[in-house]
Design an enzyme around this catalytic site. Structure first.
Site, PDB file in Angstrom:
ATOM      1  CG  HIS A 137      -1.928  -0.600   1.263  1.00  0.00           C
ATOM      2  ND1 HIS A 137      -2.696  -1.850   0.324  1.00  0.00           N
ATOM      3  CD2 HIS A 137      -2.764  -1.807   2.297  1.00  0.00           C
ATOM      4  CE1 HIS A 137      -3.398  -2.067   0.456  1.00  0.00           C
ATOM      5  NE2 HIS A 137      -3.074  -2.804   1.621  1.00  0.00           N
ATOM      6  CG  ASP A 172      -2.697  -8.835   1.086  1.00  0.00           C
ATOM      7  OD1 ASP A 172      -4.449  -7.776   1.824  1.00  0.00           O
ATOM      8  OD2 ASP A 172      -2.130  -8.571   1.903  1.00  0.00           O
ATOM      9  CE1 TYR A 218       1.269  -5.046 -21.541  1.00  0.00           C
ATOM     10  CE2 TYR A 218       0.094  -3.357 -22.469  1.00  0.00           C
ATOM     11  CZ  TYR A 218       0.995  -4.202 -22.525  1.00  0.00           C
ATOM     12  OH  TYR A 218       1.133  -4.515 -23.900  1.00  0.00           O
TER      13      TYR A 218
END
Length: 540
Positions: A137, A172, A218
């Site tokens: 993050h 995650d 992408y």
């Protein structure tokens, strides 16, 4: 890469000593618990063991701003009250507190990831494991979601010195926003994130967020709902990743194995078993591409240790026995003392129709990219971390990882027993000393040096704060919410007309040249509650 895979494993025994604070869900102690299980299962003997070289401030500024890195280097719990504006500016608050040794913690986990990338670049190994890494993050100019330095971005930048195309995979439960933002406008990195979407931190990762400019298509986002189980997850993961590997043909893969997508996670709402979670990693090993495996989220730490131990075994080709060996943290794993966990009976809100729609849209987008993106290649830049700086670890048993650590634990039980009401909270500070001789002395010396330099640091920190405030006006523009993003075609047209490109934020990297220059995209912090808003306590 025929024959038996060569695996390098990075671990620093000091990592388990860092402590975000009472009641904070992020506990680096889980990495020490994982390591201890690997010792007692005996599988560490089949890997090359390395203690990572510490990443320097200069290494970190390959992605992060100078002011932000200087702030991390100098801020301490003792001086933070003097720098409230910088704390707010760099988002160091409840989710991302200032704690003892913060910068050293960042140096350790980042050093493992970048050092692992260096070994892959030199073809000295096939797979690298750094369970302390994977903090996805962190942004160029701020901390976010328990993450301070984005070791993943830095490791990918290192891989790009040698590899033309790098694939990033994130399982995650939270969207891998920091990594996606960094590479949103390039075709040299493809990011694929499987995550919970909708009223959930960080609020980004919409199906229609596909990248822009050269990076269009992408960025791959797989938005999921509560309660997804093993079968549903793999119905998406395998066909999507098969298509990615067919169309993108990466030269290296970075795999973020966040364990908060497991059933029963303190902050999570998925229903994956450990075997279901590991199946994703096992599938990616079948493509025989250099692989960097990192940790990430995971807040019921007994299950995190189970998961990462089992996945290490999978990488080594072992199906580990379900009955756990006696280990230094056996009290965490009761009453079952088994490696595997059972999914709950929570409802799977991901209907077959929803999953099919997501899968078909993503496969359609992937079919639009050229099979092999062409990029100019230049002379290889020097390694960020030199090979000599990586310390080859001896047999952990000879260093007190087994019997000596157990003796230390029993001599100081208060250091490892979970606190009442917060079972997964306190780390053991004694096992680190037993596992690495001289660890306490080094920590003590570092603390004395920190105190001696505090006066000078305060002056430098104030100077950095002035620079940061001067830049603040240039960095406050916000982008629209990803949840209401335009269709990809419209977004591309808007970008061509000069609109703000990245719906998730502004830390995109221009990596088409050799240097990897940060492009001038305006940053955006996620709105709404922080990552701890979903904390419902540590359920048994």
């Amino acid at each position: 890469m025929a024959g038996k895979q060569k695996i390098s494993y990075f671990y620093d025994p000091d990592v388990g000593n860092f402590y975000y604070g009472q009641g904070h869900p992020m506990k680096p102690h889980r990495v020490r618990m994982t390591h201890n299980l690997l010792l007692h299962y005996g599988i560490y003997k089949e890997m090359e063991l390395f203690r990572p070289a510490l990443a320097s401030a200069e290494d970190m500024t390959q992605f992060h701003s100078d002011e932000y890195v200087e702030f991390l280097r100098l801020i301490t719990p003792d001086n933070q009250h003097e720098h409230m504006r910088q704390l707010k500016r760099f988002n160091c608050a409840e989710d991302c507190p200032v704690f003892d040794g913060l910068f050293n913690f960042c140096q350790i986990y980042t050093g493992g990831s970048v050092g692992g990338a260096v070994r892959l670049n030199h073809k000295q190994t096939d797979t690298v494991i750094n369970w302390a890494g994977g903090l996805h993050h962190a942004k160029k100019n701020e901390a976010s979601g328990f993450c301070y330095v984005n070791d993943i971005v830095l490791a990918i930048l290192e891989l790009l010195k040698v590899h033309q195309r790098v694939l990033y995979i994130d399982i995650d439960i939270h969207h891998g926003d920091g990594v996606e933002e960094a590479f949103y406008t390039t075709d040299r990195v493809m990011t694929v994130s499987f995550h919970k979407f909708g009223e959930y931190f960080p609020g980004t990762g919409h199906l229609q967020d596909v990248g822009q400019h050269k990076g269009k298509y992408y960025s791959v986002n797989v938005p999921l709902k509560d309660g997804i189980d093993d079968e549903s997850y793999n119905l998406l993961f395998k066909p999507i990743m098969a298509k990615v590997m067919e169309m993108y043909a990466p030269d290296a893969v970075v795999f973020q194995s966040g364990a908060d997508s497991l059933t029963g996670d303190r902050l999570g709402c998925f229903n994956l078993s450990i075997r279901g979670h590991a199946e994703c990693l096992k599938y990616m090993t079948t493509f025989q591409v250099p692989l960097l495996v990192l940790g990430g989220g995971g807040y019921t730490i007994r299950n995190v240790a189970r998961c990462w131990t089992y996945e290490t075994g999978c990488l080594l080709g072992h199906e580990l026995e379900d009955k756990m060996p006696v280990n230094d943290y056996s009290e965490y794993f009761g009453p079952t003392h088994t490696l595997q966990i059972q999914p709950s009976n929570m409802e799977n809100q991901n209907t077959p129709e929803y999953l099919e729609g997501v899968r078909n849209r993503i496969l359609e987008n992937l079919s639009k990219i050229p099979p092999k993106p062409s990029v100019p290649f230049h002379d290889v830049p020097p390694d960020a971390i030199t090979q000599d700086a990586m310390e080859i670890k001896e047999d952990p048993d000879a260093k007190g990882g087994g019997a000596e650590a157990e003796a230390a634990r029993r001599a100081h039980p208060d250091g490892v027993e979970p606190d009442e009401g917060d079972r997964d909270d306190k780390p053991s500070r004694h096992d680190g000393a037993a596992a690495e001789e001289g660890g306490d002395a080094k920590a003590g010396d570092a603390k004395e040096e920190k105190k001696a330099a505090e006066g000078a640091d305060a002056a430098v920190l104030s100077s950095a704060a002035v620079k940061a405030e001067d830049k603040k006006a240039e960095e406050t523009a916000e982008l629209g919410d990803a949840a209401v993003a335009e269709a990809p075609e419209d977004a591309g047209a808007a970008a061509a007309e000069g609109a703000a490109p990245a719906p998730a934020g502004g830390d995109a990297m221009d990596v088409d040249g050799a240097g990897g220059v940060v492009s001038d995209l305006p940053p955006r912090s996620p709105s709404g509650p922080g990552i701890m808003a979903s904390d419902h306590g540590d359920e048994q």
